[in-house]
Write a protein that holds these residues in place. Structure first.
Motif, mmCIF file in Angstrom:
data_model
loop_
_atom_site.group_PDB
_atom_site.id
_atom_site.type_symbol
_atom_site.label_atom_id
_atom_site.label_comp_id
_atom_site.label_asym_id
_atom_site.label_seq_id
_atom_site.Cartn_x
_atom_site.Cartn_y
_atom_site.Cartn_z
ATOM 1 N N GLN A 26 -3.737 5.916 1.434
ATOM 2 C CA GLN A 26 -4.803 5.923 0.505
ATOM 3 C C GLN A 26 -4.868 7.237 -0.391
ATOM 4 N N LEU A 27 -4.056 8.284 0.461
ATOM 5 C CA LEU A 27 -4.062 9.538 -0.336
ATOM 6 C C LEU A 27 -2.580 9.734 -0.945
ATOM 7 N N GLY A 28 -1.839 8.612 -1.196
ATOM 8 C CA GLY A 28 -0.594 8.434 -1.821
ATOM 9 C C GLY A 28 0.706 8.477 -1.135
ATOM 10 N N ALA A 29 0.630 8.595 0.195
ATOM 11 C CA ALA A 29 1.910 8.566 1.192
ATOM 12 C C ALA A 29 2.180 7.342 1.125
ATOM 13 N N ASP A 30 3.635 7.126 0.991
ATOM 14 C CA ASP A 30 4.435 5.614 1.379
ATOM 15 C C ASP A 30 4.417 5.416 2.566
ATOM 16 N N VAL A 31 3.793 4.608 3.372
ATOM 17 C CA VAL A 31 3.814 4.233 4.620
ATOM 18 C C VAL A 31 4.398 2.931 4.691
ATOM 19 N N ALA A 84 -23.161 -1.990 -6.220
ATOM 20 C CA ALA A 84 -23.868 -1.058 -5.675
ATOM 21 C C ALA A 84 -22.940 -0.235 -4.590
ATOM 22 N N HIS A 85 -21.676 -0.416 -4.332
ATOM 23 C CA HIS A 85 -21.000 0.242 -3.245
ATOM 24 C C HIS A 85 -19.664 0.489 -3.843
ATOM 25 N N PRO A 86 -19.299 1.618 -4.679
ATOM 26 C CA PRO A 86 -17.960 2.047 -5.217
ATOM 27 C C PRO A 86 -17.203 2.193 -4.265
ATOM 28 N N VAL A 87 -17.316 2.400 -2.921
ATOM 29 C CA VAL A 87 -16.372 2.656 -1.912
ATOM 30 C C VAL A 87 -15.747 1.237 -1.600
ATOM 31 N N LEU A 88 -16.484 0.175 -1.726
ATOM 32 C CA LEU A 88 -15.611 -1.237 -1.421
ATOM 33 C C LEU A 88 -14.983 -1.794 -2.679
ATOM 34 N N ALA A 89 -14.222 -2.500 -2.214
ATOM 35 C CA ALA A 89 -13.149 -3.218 -3.303
ATOM 36 C C ALA A 89 -12.788 -4.727 -2.788
ATOM 37 N N ASP A 90 -12.834 -5.380 -3.853
ATOM 38 C CA ASP A 90 -12.271 -6.995 -3.536
ATOM 39 C C ASP A 90 -10.713 -6.779 -3.693
ATOM 40 N N ILE A 91 -10.087 -7.241 -2.810
ATOM 41 C CA ILE A 91 -8.542 -7.299 -3.360
ATOM 42 C C ILE A 91 -7.982 -8.868 -2.778
ATOM 43 N N ASP A 92 -6.833 -9.048 -3.201
ATOM 44 C CA ASP A 92 -6.291 -10.414 -2.996
ATOM 45 C C ASP A 92 -5.405 -10.011 -1.884
ATOM 46 N N MET A 93 -5.800 -11.302 -0.996
ATOM 47 C CA MET A 93 -4.846 -11.524 0.204
ATOM 48 C C MET A 93 -3.733 -12.591 -0.180
ATOM 49 N N PRO A 94 -2.569 -12.060 0.435
ATOM 50 C CA PRO A 94 -1.219 -12.843 -0.156
ATOM 51 C C PRO A 94 -1.432 -14.276 0.041
ATOM 52 N N GLY A 95 -1.226 -15.175 -1.058
ATOM 53 C CA GLY A 95 -1.336 -16.594 -0.897
ATOM 54 C C GLY A 95 -2.893 -17.333 -0.853
ATOM 55 N N HIS A 147 -13.206 7.293 -6.407
ATOM 56 C CA HIS A 147 -12.335 6.872 -5.363
ATOM 57 C C HIS A 147 -11.215 6.639 -5.810
ATOM 58 N N GLY A 148 -10.091 6.606 -4.863
ATOM 59 C CA GLY A 148 -8.782 6.321 -5.193
ATOM 60 C C GLY A 148 -8.828 4.438 -5.154
ATOM 61 N N ALA A 149 -7.626 4.125 -5.406
ATOM 62 C CA ALA A 149 -7.604 2.571 -5.244
ATOM 63 C C ALA A 149 -7.373 2.075 -3.877
ATOM 64 N N ALA A 150 -7.654 0.995 -3.481
ATOM 65 C CA ALA A 150 -7.812 0.386 -2.119
ATOM 66 C C ALA A 150 -6.386 0.366 -1.555
ATOM 67 N N GLY A 151 -5.591 -0.102 -2.383
ATOM 68 C CA GLY A 151 -4.199 -0.562 -1.978
ATOM 69 C C GLY A 151 -4.156 -2.064 -1.731
ATOM 70 N N ALA A 152 -2.992 -2.677 -1.918
ATOM 71 C CA ALA A 152 -2.891 -4.254 -1.507
ATOM 72 C C ALA A 152 -2.519 -4.498 -0.242
ATOM 73 N N PRO A 153 -2.803 -5.449 0.457
ATOM 74 C CA PRO A 153 -2.479 -5.958 1.739
ATOM 75 C C PRO A 153 -0.940 -6.290 1.777
ATOM 76 N N PRO A 154 -0.087 -6.151 2.822
ATOM 77 C CA PRO A 154 1.089 -6.396 2.776
ATOM 78 C C PRO A 154 1.487 -8.003 3.251
ATOM 79 N N ARG A 155 2.291 -8.414 2.963
ATOM 80 C CA ARG A 155 2.773 -9.845 3.718
ATOM 81 C C ARG A 155 3.803 -9.302 4.789
ATOM 82 N N LEU A 156 3.562 -9.608 6.209
ATOM 83 C CA LEU A 156 4.559 -9.321 7.208
ATOM 84 C C LEU A 156 6.235 -9.571 6.604
ATOM 85 N N GLY A 157 6.879 -8.224 6.537
ATOM 86 C CA GLY A 157 8.117 -8.435 6.527
ATOM 87 C C GLY A 157 8.616 -8.501 4.885
ATOM 88 N N ALA A 158 7.540 -8.163 4.071
ATOM 89 C CA ALA A 158 7.698 -8.685 2.630
ATOM 90 C C ALA A 158 8.787 -7.495 1.777
#
Length: 403
Positions: A30-35, A335-346, A363-374
């Protein structure tokens, strides 16, 4: 580069499951690293951990691994192990960083990995320092917290549901990575940092002074239910059945509380009758039950809205007891800017957290959830320079899995 992504360009390989290690990787991501998260083909032991979405996917896994790239590898094959080792030891000043909680994999021992990359930054999460397994709930029991939690009359230990030591360990993982990278930039040396969950818990209770207190007194701290230990703080019921938590740690907070509730004269008389000075935190703690009895009628005569308006107007330290559904409702109103709605794959959306760090007020972006092996093919091509035909061969031989 966005101010909320100061680690952009850094690559971290994560071979960790459950909470602590993935929290460390998520924090860096969330601080920018490619994990780059490494999982076994088909998913690890935490891939379908509760809570689950209606289709069976894990809210837990998706949220803790958001913002990461997912690579699925057959970790039992020689080819698969070589791929993981090559990713860990990939050349470049912003690579050579590993977070893991691996136990018993000789091929991932630090001395084996540093033979490939001597300046490796390697942070390993353990249960105990000797390598034995442990989880948050077992180490929490061992440091004594369940014995001092719960109602005064309770005899059995009271566990809590929050894996607090896992979360603290995860943040300590990210701290260790950044400290080791700072040292590597100055000295050229790598680092092997071992971090045991049990040590995090022991250091935590020791740093709060709780172990020193037990040693000095020779017995356990008594249980006080919802009373705050060593100060005044307890819950009160409002007229509509809602409950609030009120705390007075300082003399100013105590003055505000007695003023808004109109009890200042009552407590002044009690001070004289009991030879007490309620401006002192220790005295408010000693007389906590008496204070609570005096204050209860004020709360019982007001609904939670009246209580909120009056306490906030007087700058009293307080909080309303809420369910998580109430937090969700508040989030839906923004009410809570630290929270975010993100799409789960599929499927549908997932409520998750952004980094709580605010850079220049945001706040930075939350980041998107991965799909296993994607991300398997992309990572192998980018980091290891493998050609499409080579990757296709690995997929055909089931050394790796791609979506």
């Amino acid at each position: 580069m966005s101010a909320a992504r100061p680690l952009a360009g850094l690559t971290v390989v994560e071979c960790a499951s459950f909470v602590a290690g993935p929290t460390g990787g998520m924090t860096l991501g969330q601080l920018g690293a490619d994990v780059i998260r490494i999982d076994p083909v088909g998913g690890g032991s935490d891939h379908l951990r509760w809570p689950l979405a209606p289709d069976g996917d894990s809210f837990y896994w998706a949220s803790l691994n958001k913002g990461k790239r997912s690579v699925a590898v057959d970790l039992r094959s020689d080819e698969g192990r070589e791929i993981v080792t090559a990713l860990i030891a990939a050349p470049g000043p912003d690579r050579g960083v590993l977070i893991d909680n691996v136990v018993g994999r000789r091929w991932m021992a630090n001395e084996v990995l540093t033979a490939r990359r001597p300046d490796l930054v390697h942070v390993r999460v353990q249960g105990y320092p000797d390598g034995r397994p442990a989880v948050d709930y077992t180490v929490n029991a061992e440091v004594g917290i369940p014995q001092i939690t719960g109602a005064e009359e309770g005899g059995a230990p009271v566990n809590h549901v929050l894996p607090a030591w896992d979360l603290v360990t995860g943040l300590s993982v990210s701290t260790a990575v950044l400290a080791a990278l700072h040292d590597r930039a100055r000295s050229g040396r790598g680092a092997y940092v071992e971090l045991a969950l049990s040590d995090v818990a022991l250091a935590g209770v020791a740093n709060l002074g709780w172990l020193a207190e037990a040693a000095d007194r020779g017995h356990e701290r008594p249980r006080h239910g919802n009373h705050v230990y060593g100060s005044f703080g307890v819950d009160f019921a409002c007229s509509d059945g809602e409950r609030v938590m009120v705390v007075a740690l300082t003399e100013g907070q105590w003055a505000a509380l007695t003023s808004v509730t109109g009890t200042r004269e009552v407590f002044a008389a009690l001070e004289q009758a009991l030879d007490a000075d309620l401006d002192l935190e220790a005295e408010r703690y000693r007389l906590r039950e008496t204070i609570a009895a005096v204050l209860r009628p004020w709360f019982a005569a007001r609904d939670v809205k009246q209580v909120r308006d009056e306490l906030e107007g007087a700058r009293v330290l307080w909080g309303r007891y809420q369910g998580m559904t109430d937090v969700v409702t508040a989030h839906r109103t923004g009410a809570h800017p630290v929270l975010a709605d993100i799409d789960m794959p599929g499927q549908g959306s997932l409520i998750t957290g952004r980094s709580p760090l605010r850079w220049n007020g945001k706040h930075g972006a939350a980041g998107a959830p991965p799909r296993l092996g994607a991300d398997t093919e992309q990572v192998l091509a980018e980091v290891l320079g493998l050609a499409a035909a080579e990757i296709a061969g690995l997929v055909d031989r089931r050394v790796v899995a791609a979506v």
